[in-house]
Design a protein around this motif. Structure first.
Motif, PDB file in Angstrom:
ATOM      1  N   ASP A  63      39.998  36.513  26.874  1.00 36.94           N
ATOM      2  CA  ASP A  63      40.584  35.844  25.660  1.00 36.94           C
ATOM      3  C   ASP A  63      40.731  37.148  24.742  1.00 36.94           C
ATOM      4  OD1 ASP A  63      40.626  33.526  26.840  1.00 36.94           O
ATOM      5  OD2 ASP A  63      38.521  32.818  25.795  1.00 36.94           O
ATOM      6  N   ALA A  64      39.867  37.815  24.581  1.00 34.49           N
ATOM      7  CA  ALA A  64      39.963  39.018  23.241  1.00 34.49           C
ATOM      8  C   ALA A  64      40.858  39.897  23.618  1.00 34.49           C
ATOM      9  CB  ALA A  64      38.555  39.851  23.366  1.00 34.49           C
ATOM     10  N   THR A  65      41.440  40.200  25.014  1.00 35.85           N
ATOM     11  CA  THR A  65      42.374  40.966  25.366  1.00 35.85           C
ATOM     12  C   THR A  65      43.861  40.598  25.273  1.00 35.85           C
ATOM     13  OG1 THR A  65      42.106  40.632  27.690  1.00 35.85           O
ATOM     14  CG2 THR A  65      40.976  42.630  26.763  1.00 35.85           C
ATOM     15  N   GLY A  66      43.772  39.122  25.395  1.00 33.04           N
ATOM     16  CA  GLY A  66      44.973  38.363  25.403  1.00 33.04           C
ATOM     17  C   GLY A  66      45.886  38.427  26.533  1.00 33.04           C
ATOM     18  N   LEU A  67      45.126  38.962  27.862  1.00 38.76           N
ATOM     19  CA  LEU A  67      45.880  38.687  29.186  1.00 38.76           C
ATOM     20  C   LEU A  67      46.172  37.443  29.495  1.00 38.76           C
ATOM     21  CD1 LEU A  67      43.675  41.694  30.754  1.00 38.76           C
ATOM     22  CD2 LEU A  67      45.805  41.892  29.896  1.00 38.76           C
ATOM     23  N   ARG A  68      47.117  37.293  30.256  1.00 33.89           N
ATOM     24  CA  ARG A  68      47.707  35.984  30.451  1.00 33.89           C
ATOM     25  C   ARG A  68      47.854  35.946  32.167  1.00 33.89           C
ATOM     26  NH1 ARG A  68      45.322  35.121  26.871  1.00 33.89           N
ATOM     27  NH2 ARG A  68      45.833  34.191  24.788  1.00 33.89           N
ATOM     28  N   PHE A  69      46.773  36.146  32.899  1.00 32.41           N
ATOM     29  CA  PHE A  69      46.848  36.200  34.241  1.00 32.41           C
ATOM     30  C   PHE A  69      46.274  35.048  34.649  1.00 32.41           C
ATOM     31  CE2 PHE A  69      46.806  41.074  33.787  1.00 32.41           C
ATOM     32  CZ  PHE A  69      48.261  40.946  33.442  1.00 32.41           C
ATOM     33  N   PRO A  70      46.503  34.526  35.738  1.00 34.23           N
ATOM     34  CA  PRO A  70      45.676  33.483  36.438  1.00 34.23           C
ATOM     35  C   PRO A  70      44.398  33.886  36.872  1.00 34.23           C
ATOM     36  CG  PRO A  70      48.160  33.640  37.599  1.00 34.23           C
ATOM     37  CD  PRO A  70      47.906  34.710  36.506  1.00 34.23           C
ATOM     38  N   ILE A  71      43.189  33.251  36.758  1.00 34.00           N
ATOM     39  CA  ILE A  71      42.095  33.711  37.248  1.00 34.00           C
ATOM     40  C   ILE A  71      41.490  32.876  38.243  1.00 34.00           C
ATOM     41  CG2 ILE A  71      39.613  34.254  36.406  1.00 34.00           C
ATOM     42  CD1 ILE A  71      40.883  34.317  33.610  1.00 34.00           C
ATOM     43  N   VAL A  72      40.980  33.253  39.410  1.00 30.95           N
ATOM     44  CA  VAL A  72      40.416  32.644  40.624  1.00 30.95           C
ATOM     45  C   VAL A  72      38.987  32.921  40.556  1.00 30.95           C
ATOM     46  CG1 VAL A  72      40.300  31.980  42.982  1.00 30.95           C
ATOM     47  CG2 VAL A  72      42.553  32.664  41.691  1.00 30.95           C
ATOM     48  N   TRP A  73      38.102  32.056  40.363  1.00 33.57           N
ATOM     49  CA  TRP A  73      36.714  32.393  40.276  1.00 33.57           C
ATOM     50  C   TRP A  73      36.304  32.121  41.856  1.00 33.57           C
ATOM     51  CZ3 TRP A  73      35.361  34.600  36.073  1.00 33.57           C
ATOM     52  CH2 TRP A  73      36.015  34.450  34.789  1.00 33.57           C
ATOM     53  N   ARG A  74      35.146  33.212  42.165  1.00 30.46           N
ATOM     54  CA  ARG A  74      34.416  33.118  43.691  1.00 30.46           C
ATOM     55  C   ARG A  74      33.190  33.340  43.360  1.00 30.46           C
ATOM     56  NH1 ARG A  74      37.442  30.676  47.180  1.00 30.46           N
ATOM     57  NH2 ARG A  74      36.367  31.982  48.840  1.00 30.46           N
ATOM     58  N   GLY A  75      32.389  32.708  44.269  1.00 28.23           N
ATOM     59  CA  GLY A  75      30.910  32.833  44.471  1.00 28.23           C
ATOM     60  C   GLY A  75      30.638  34.112  45.321  1.00 28.23           C
ATOM     61  N   GLN A  76      29.433  34.487  45.088  1.00 27.96           N
ATOM     62  CA  GLN A  76      29.003  35.644  46.045  1.00 27.96           C
ATOM     63  C   GLN A  76      27.832  35.217  47.032  1.00 27.96           C
ATOM     64  OE1 GLN A  76      30.311  39.042  45.787  1.00 27.96           O
ATOM     65  NE2 GLN A  76      31.761  37.894  44.630  1.00 27.96           N
ATOM     66  N   GLY A  77      27.729  33.822  47.173  1.00 28.85           N
ATOM     67  CA  GLY A  77      26.979  33.244  48.063  1.00 28.85           C
ATOM     68  C   GLY A  77      27.446  32.988  49.481  1.00 28.85           C
ATOM     69  N   PHE A  78      26.685  32.608  50.369  1.00 25.31           N
ATOM     70  CA  PHE A  78      27.253  32.319  51.602  1.00 25.31           C
ATOM     71  C   PHE A  78      28.465  31.463  51.843  1.00 25.31           C
ATOM     72  CE2 PHE A  78      22.807  33.174  52.432  1.00 25.31           C
ATOM     73  CZ  PHE A  78      22.821  34.301  53.282  1.00 25.31           C
ATOM     74  N   ARG A  79      28.725  30.575  50.808  1.00 26.34           N
ATOM     75  CA  ARG A  79      29.890  29.721  51.111  1.00 26.34           C
ATOM     76  C   ARG A  79      31.207  30.388  50.800  1.00 26.34           C
ATOM     77  NH1 ARG A  79      31.341  24.080  47.603  1.00 26.34           N
ATOM     78  NH2 ARG A  79      33.309  23.836  48.593  1.00 26.34           N
ATOM     79  N   ASP A  80      31.504  31.022  49.493  1.00 27.32           N
ATOM     80  CA  ASP A  80      32.711  31.519  49.346  1.00 27.32           C
ATOM     81  C   ASP A  80      32.604  32.811  49.868  1.00 27.32           C
ATOM     82  OD1 ASP A  80      33.321  29.681  47.802  1.00 27.32           O
ATOM     83  OD2 ASP A  80      33.497  30.496  45.733  1.00 27.32           O
ATOM     84  N   GLY A  81      31.448  33.610  49.977  1.00 29.54           N
ATOM     85  CA  GLY A  81      31.251  35.143  50.562  1.00 29.54           C
ATOM     86  C   GLY A  81      31.394  35.023  51.922  1.00 29.54           C
ATOM     87  N   GLY A  82      31.031  33.974  52.675  1.00 33.68           N
ATOM     88  CA  GLY A  82      31.228  33.943  53.957  1.00 33.68           C
ATOM     89  C   GLY A  82      32.831  34.003  54.517  1.00 33.68           C
ATOM     90  N   GLU A  83      33.470  33.133  53.598  1.00 24.96           N
ATOM     91  CA  GLU A  83      35.038  33.028  53.810  1.00 24.96           C
ATOM     92  C   GLU A  83      35.814  34.394  53.384  1.00 24.96           C
ATOM     93  OE1 GLU A  83      38.966  31.002  51.827  1.00 24.96           O
ATOM     94  OE2 GLU A  83      37.104  30.048  51.615  1.00 24.96           O
ATOM     95  N   ASP A  84      35.403  34.733  52.281  1.00 25.54           N
ATOM     96  CA  ASP A  84      35.961  36.314  51.823  1.00 25.54           C
ATOM     97  C   ASP A  84      35.705  37.384  52.731  1.00 25.54           C
ATOM     98  OD1 ASP A  84      37.036  34.899  49.798  1.00 25.54           O
ATOM     99  OD2 ASP A  84      35.396  35.317  48.514  1.00 25.54           O
ATOM    100  N   CYS A  85      34.232  37.392  53.348  1.00 25.16           N
ATOM    101  CA  CYS A  85      34.095  38.586  54.111  1.00 25.16           C
ATOM    102  C   CYS A  85      34.980  38.686  55.386  1.00 25.16           C
ATOM    103  CB  CYS A  85      32.652  38.633  54.491  1.00 25.16           C
ATOM    104  SG  CYS A  85      31.710  38.945  53.145  1.00 25.16           S
ATOM    105  N   GLU A  86      35.111  37.115  55.975  1.00 25.59           N
ATOM    106  CA  GLU A  86      35.879  37.125  57.448  1.00 25.59           C
ATOM    107  C   GLU A  86      37.415  37.315  57.075  1.00 25.59           C
ATOM    108  OE1 GLU A  86      34.890  36.919  60.251  1.00 25.59           O
ATOM    109  OE2 GLU A  86      32.686  36.437  59.943  1.00 25.59           O
TER     110      GLU A  86
END
Length: 502
Positions: A402-425
């Motif tokens: 917000d401070a920089t004024g960047l207007r890019f879509p943001i995707v939030w991902r977790g680092q646990g077994f749920r999101d992390g498992g999919e991302d690693c694979e």
């Protein structure tokens, strides 16, 4: 007057081989062993290092030298003290057993003067005056000693903290009586290890001999195998045919089998991490290319925001071409050299900075908003499809965006077994399919060397560090960027047709 090397050679060749298919035959030295003796026992040399593949007789050679030092073959000082440092007591027992076996071929009158003890420590004494002792990697056990000869066996695989303590204690004791030290091992896992630095850094009074082939060659390449195993032609250890067969087996099995083969039999400096690594050395090297594809299509930016001690990293991935770029940032205090010393990587961070892969920003911490501006500037003029980030830092990163004024879509991902498992694979699949292409990057090589995967009972993956001081921020940013790019490509290729029911 005969030199120390000549006296040592005469002594060793007067002994008999204690075990193996050639047991009982006179001991013969291979050309590389003669070369090492000549350099290690030359005038003015007090530390000699030998790096060669497993099974080339380096422990047997150094054990014979320890026995010669005990008998005063080239050094007649009174109350000679020979110390053998090893990672564990069992590791030190290998050298002790070689000494016991070699001593059986000594004349009866000399052998009768030797006493071998297994408890409370492994030791050999001569006339109750001169002594060989085996010390595990605990620096306190070597304090107060004044050795005339020191053997450090498999130095490249000692625990960093306790190993350094023992090495320092042994070497400082050598100066009291003008002693010599032999440091022998297969290669350590990286260039920053103390054993690697002994081999790489030219120093007064230090002789080094290393048998290590060029990296990235096929594991079963005959010429490089002969370079790493110079004893094979002389009948020492495994034959060349056996080494090639094991190389083909390691290639077929891949994973930690191939990594261990490169480390121990090819004497390459690769991580011997036996846990489930994110990518092995060979798998990542397949992603490195000399000519990067173009920056075409939309870019996905993966960010991993660090704190005061951690690195902040940004990965830039173009799914259309597979181009991958990665940049890391540290605070300026402490300096990169001091930070590298604390992390156990020596001057690696400084080298990354020289290569344009790492920079500094801020003082004690990396300021998030200015850092994001630098990240955006790196891809200025190119379409950014999304910024992917860890939801654990959502509030802090969101405020900075917000401070920089960047207007890019943001995707939030977790680092646990749920999101992390999919991302690693997804990342692994993209890497295996040749969809990730990066220029040779010391930053990414270092990060993937420290990145391992933890598995839950359902076999889901989560990214973790192989060592406490490891920096895997660049790998974490790369994983989420490539995984998001793979999802985008998958959605783009989905069929547009729809069925209508009447």
């Amino acid at each position: 007057m005969a030199t120390d090397a000549t006296l040592a050679t005469r002594f060793l060749t007067s002994l008999e081989i204690p075990e193996g298919p050639l047991a009982g035959r006179p001991l013969k030295l291979a050309p590389f062993q003669k070369s090492f003796l000549k350099g290690a026992l030359a005038d003015g040399v007090n530390v000699a290092c030998l790096s060669v593949g497993r099974g080339n007789g380096k422990t047997a050679l150094s054990a014979g030298l320890a026995l010669g030092a005990l008998l005063g073959v080239w050094d007649a000082q009174p109350r000679r003290e020979i110390l053998i440092g090893a990672r564990t007591r069992d590791q030190g027992r290998i050298a002790w057993t070689y000494i016991e076996g070699l001593a059986r071929s000594l004349p009866d009158d000399i052998r009768a003067r030797l006493q071998f003890r297994r408890s409370p420590i492994l030791s050999v004494t001569l006339d109750n005056e001169h002594e060989i002792r085996v010390l595990p990697a605990d620096g306190k056990s070597a304090l107060g000693t004044s050795p005339t000869f020191v053997l450090m066996d498999e130095r490249g695989h000692w625990a960093l903290d306790r190993g350094d303590s023992l090495e320092h204690a042994l070497l400082t004791g050598l100066g009291k009586r003008g002693g010599r030290a032999l440091i022998i091992s297969t290669s350590a896992s990286d260039d920053s290890h103390p054993f690697s630095r002994w081999l790489d850094e030219a120093q007064v009074g230090v002789f080094s001999q290393e048998h290590r082939p060029a990296p990235s060659l096929p594991a079963d390449d005959r010429e490089s195998l002969m370079l790493a195993n110079p004893g094979a032609e002389a009948g020492i250890g495994a034959s060349v045919e056996w080494l090639k067969a094991q190389g083909r087996r390691a290639i077929a099995r891949g994973g930690s089998t191939l990594t261990s083969y490169r480390l121990f039999h090819r004497n390459e400096r690769v991580s011997g991490e036996a846990r489930d690594v994110l990518l092995t050395t060979d798998e990542w090297l397949n992603c490195e290319v000399s000519d990067l594809p173009a920056r075409e299509g939309a870019c996905v930016i993966g960010v991993d925001l660090g704190g005061s001690a951690s690195m902040s990293a940004a990965a830039f991935f173009w799914p259309a071409t597979g181009r991958l770029e990665c940049l890391g940032t540290f605070p300026s205090k402490p300096s990169l050299l001091d930070r590298g010393q604390a992390d156990g990587v020596s001057a690696r961070y400084c080298e990354m900075q020289d290569r344009g892969e790492l920079d500094v920003l801020g003082e004690q911490t990396v300021p998030v908003a200015p850092w994001l501006n630098e990240v955006a500037r790196h891809v200025q003029g190119y379409e950014v499809a999304a910024i992917v980030a860890d939801r654990y830092k959502q509030a802090e990163l969101g405020e900075a965006i917000d401070a920089t004024g960047l207007r890019f879509p943001i995707v939030w991902r977790g680092q646990g077994f749920r999101d992390g498992g999919e991302d690693c694979e997804r990342f692994r699949r993209a890497a295996f399919d040749g969809q990730v292409k990066s220029k040779p990057s010391l930053l990414l090589r270092s990060a993937f060397a420290d990145a391992v995967c933890l598995r839950d009972p359902a076999n889901n993956l989560k990214l973790a560090k192989a060592r406490s001081n490891g920096r895997i921020d660049a790998a974490a940013a790369t994983v989420i960027a490539v995984a998001q790019g793979a999802r985008m490509v998958g959605r783009a290729t989905a069929t547009k047709g729809r069925m209508a029911w009447g």
